[in-house]
Motif scaffolding. Structure first.
Motif, mmCIF file in Angstrom:
data_model
loop_
_atom_site.group_PDB
_atom_site.id
_atom_site.type_symbol
_atom_site.label_atom_id
_atom_site.label_comp_id
_atom_site.label_asym_id
_atom_site.label_seq_id
_atom_site.Cartn_x
_atom_site.Cartn_y
_atom_site.Cartn_z
ATOM 1 N N HIS A 32 0.880 -1.177 0.000
ATOM 2 C CA HIS A 32 0.000 0.000 0.000
ATOM 3 C C HIS A 32 0.909 1.216 0.000
ATOM 4 C CE1 HIS A 32 -2.804 2.997 1.728
ATOM 5 N NE2 HIS A 32 -3.772 2.233 1.261
ATOM 6 N N ILE A 33 0.497 2.274 -0.655
ATOM 7 C CA ILE A 33 1.379 3.429 -0.818
ATOM 8 C C ILE A 33 1.829 4.029 0.501
ATOM 9 C CG2 ILE A 33 1.430 5.854 -1.574
ATOM 10 C CD1 ILE A 33 0.198 5.025 -4.169
ATOM 11 N N TYR A 34 0.930 4.121 1.506
ATOM 12 C CA TYR A 34 1.330 4.808 2.734
ATOM 13 C C TYR A 34 1.001 4.058 4.027
ATOM 14 C CZ TYR A 34 -3.497 6.473 2.152
ATOM 15 O OH TYR A 34 -4.854 6.545 1.951
ATOM 16 N N SER A 35 0.666 2.781 3.940
ATOM 17 C CA SER A 35 0.444 2.000 5.165
ATOM 18 C C SER A 35 1.767 1.480 5.709
ATOM 19 C CB SER A 35 -0.490 0.818 4.898
ATOM 20 O OG SER A 35 -1.822 1.245 4.745
ATOM 21 N N GLU A 36 1.834 1.370 7.014
ATOM 22 C CA GLU A 36 3.010 0.824 7.701
ATOM 23 C C GLU A 36 2.568 -0.434 8.439
ATOM 24 O OE1 GLU A 36 5.820 3.553 9.689
ATOM 25 O OE2 GLU A 36 5.405 2.381 11.495
ATOM 26 N N SER A 101 -7.124 -0.205 -2.827
ATOM 27 C CA SER A 101 -7.083 1.252 -2.756
ATOM 28 C C SER A 101 -5.792 1.783 -3.388
ATOM 29 C CB SER A 101 -7.233 1.690 -1.291
ATOM 30 O OG SER A 101 -7.580 3.048 -1.191
ATOM 31 N N THR A 102 -4.929 2.474 -2.648
ATOM 32 C CA THR A 102 -3.694 2.953 -3.262
ATOM 33 C C THR A 102 -2.712 1.810 -3.523
ATOM 34 O OG1 THR A 102 -2.429 3.447 -1.243
ATOM 35 C CG2 THR A 102 -3.946 5.147 -2.037
ATOM 36 N N MET A 197 0.035 4.826 9.673
ATOM 37 C CA MET A 197 0.190 5.557 8.428
ATOM 38 C C MET A 197 1.604 6.136 8.363
ATOM 39 S SD MET A 197 -1.900 8.940 7.114
ATOM 40 C CE MET A 197 -3.475 8.075 7.062
ATOM 41 N N ALA A 198 2.303 5.898 7.262
ATOM 42 C CA ALA A 198 3.621 6.488 7.047
ATOM 43 C C ALA A 198 3.409 7.908 6.517
ATOM 44 C CB ALA A 198 4.428 5.659 6.062
ATOM 45 N N ALA A 199 3.512 8.887 7.398
ATOM 46 C CA ALA A 199 3.140 10.268 7.078
ATOM 47 C C ALA A 199 3.912 10.835 5.889
ATOM 48 C CB ALA A 199 3.331 11.152 8.301
ATOM 49 N N SER A 200 5.216 10.568 5.810
ATOM 50 C CA SER A 200 6.017 11.120 4.713
ATOM 51 C C SER A 200 5.555 10.566 3.370
ATOM 52 C CB SER A 200 7.502 10.810 4.919
ATOM 53 O OG SER A 200 7.735 9.408 4.977
ATOM 54 N N ARG A 201 5.166 9.304 3.348
ATOM 55 C CA ARG A 201 4.661 8.699 2.114
ATOM 56 C C ARG A 201 3.296 9.285 1.745
ATOM 57 N NH1 ARG A 201 7.459 4.802 -0.188
ATOM 58 N NH2 ARG A 201 5.639 4.519 -1.530
ATOM 59 N N MET A 202 2.462 9.499 2.752
ATOM 60 C CA MET A 202 1.148 10.085 2.512
ATOM 61 C C MET A 202 1.272 11.493 1.937
ATOM 62 S SD MET A 202 -2.119 9.893 2.610
ATOM 63 C CE MET A 202 -3.716 10.391 3.244
ATOM 64 N N PHE A 204 3.801 12.777 0.221
ATOM 65 C CA PHE A 204 4.295 12.736 -1.153
ATOM 66 C C PHE A 204 3.198 12.258 -2.102
ATOM 67 C CE2 PHE A 204 6.426 11.285 -4.913
ATOM 68 C CZ PHE A 204 7.469 12.188 -5.077
ATOM 69 N N PHE A 205 2.440 11.261 -1.684
ATOM 70 C CA PHE A 205 1.353 10.744 -2.510
ATOM 71 C C PHE A 205 0.331 11.832 -2.827
ATOM 72 C CE2 PHE A 205 -2.998 8.882 -2.496
ATOM 73 C CZ PHE A 205 -2.943 8.273 -3.739
ATOM 74 N N ASN A 206 -0.005 12.653 -1.845
ATOM 75 C CA ASN A 206 -0.980 13.721 -2.070
ATOM 76 C C ASN A 206 -0.514 14.690 -3.154
ATOM 77 O OD1 ASN A 206 -2.886 12.837 -0.244
ATOM 78 N ND2 ASN A 206 -2.069 14.024 1.458
ATOM 79 N N ARG A 207 0.783 14.911 -3.256
ATOM 80 C CA ARG A 207 1.324 15.781 -4.301
ATOM 81 C C ARG A 207 1.325 15.071 -5.660
ATOM 82 N NH1 ARG A 207 3.511 17.203 0.435
ATOM 83 N NH2 ARG A 207 4.053 19.376 0.831
#
Length: 282
Positions: A32-36, A101-102, A197-202, A204-207
């Motif tokens: 998953h893009i931003y799950s830890e 999802s992502t 949630m891996a905040a840094s990944r989240m 970057f994904f939003n951008r």
């Protein structure tokens, strides 16, 4: 009896990555893009342990996986390249991939980048383009009645100072917004399984999501593809899965009539049946 996942650090040519292993059968990757993730596993990944040996991957900056030296290393394509390095390090010439999802977004990018590395692709409740501005049915669209609250909950989950109980409460409220029958939350999400949630990944994904549109590349996915979606999916509405199906040549679409964003929980028996039928065809 609840069984923890095996934890392993894999050394690759692109760095070290934390993975979790469970099940028997043909190898299948889930991420998953931003799950830890951690040794308690993941509800989506658990489904596939009945048919496959599942490799649940913490991408760069998640858990104990390698850090990003440059911001671009958190991108979708770089994540696929990291997965390829993990596959090679594990000694597999190819493997299956399943994403929710992502995680499904990663799967679609994986598919058009190198279908040759995949035996099959399973995409659940996902999209091939930026979804928050294309459909007011998405909870991430500003006109959706639950948009503001969902954004508030996401921001809370990015914080490091939440207690375990506070994090559970926020996660509970967030997930209930994406259930067909939210009153069944405790049945769907047992307390024995938890992730962060891996905040840094989240971030970057939003951008990256602002310019995300791979619809013109989906015809390049040559691997057999199963697309699954809840009829009432509020995160990535059904229309996005229908679009994916129309653009991937060898694909099948299955819609779950009494599900929102989590058909593997909301209609678990029917969902597993679809997975078993799909995996039986090699």
């Amino acid at each position: 009896m609840f069984v923890l996942w095996e934890n392993k650090i894999v050394t690759t040519k692109r760095g070290t990555f934390e993975i979790f292993i469970k099940g028997e059968g043909p190898p299948l990757c889930v991420t998953h893009i931003y799950s830890e993730f951690n040794v308690t596993g993941d509800m989506f990944a658990n489904t596939f342990t009945q048919t496959n040996q599942v490799f649940l991957v913490n991408l760069r900056e998640a858990g104990n996986s390698a850090k990003a030296e440059k911001a671009y290393q958190l991108s979708m394509i770089e994540s696929v390249l990291d997965l390829e390095a993990i596959r090679e390090a594990l000694g597999f010439s190819s493997w299956h991939f399943a994403g929710h999802s992502t995680g499904g977004i990663i799967g679609l990018v994986y598919g058009f980048w190198t279908s040759a590395s995949l035996n099959s692709l399973i995409v659940v409740g996902s999209a091939a383009r930026e979804y928050s501005n294309y459909s007011s049915e998405s909870i991430y669209h500003r006109e959706h009645p639950q948009f503001t609250r969902m954004q508030e909950l996401i921001e809370l989950l990015k914080r490091d100072d939440l207690t375990e109980e506070e994090r559970k409460a926020v996660t509970r409220e967030r997930n209930k917004l994406s259930l067909f029958n939210p009153e069944n939350y405790d049945y769907y999400f047992p307390s024995s399984i938890h992730k962060k949630m891996a905040a840094s990944r989240m971030e970057f994904f939003n951008r990256e999501l602002v310019i995300y549109d791979i619809t013109r590349k989906l015809h390049m996915i040559t691997v057999r593809t199963l697309i699954l979606c809840g009829k009432y999916d509020v995160q990535c509405p059904l229309s996005f899965s229908e679009e994916i199906h129309s653009l991937i040549p060898d694909s099948v679409l299955k819609v779950f009539e009494q599900s929102n964003h989590y058909p593997f929980l909301e209609e678990s028996t029917a969902f597993l049946g679809e997975i078993k039928r799909f995996m039986a065809v090699q």
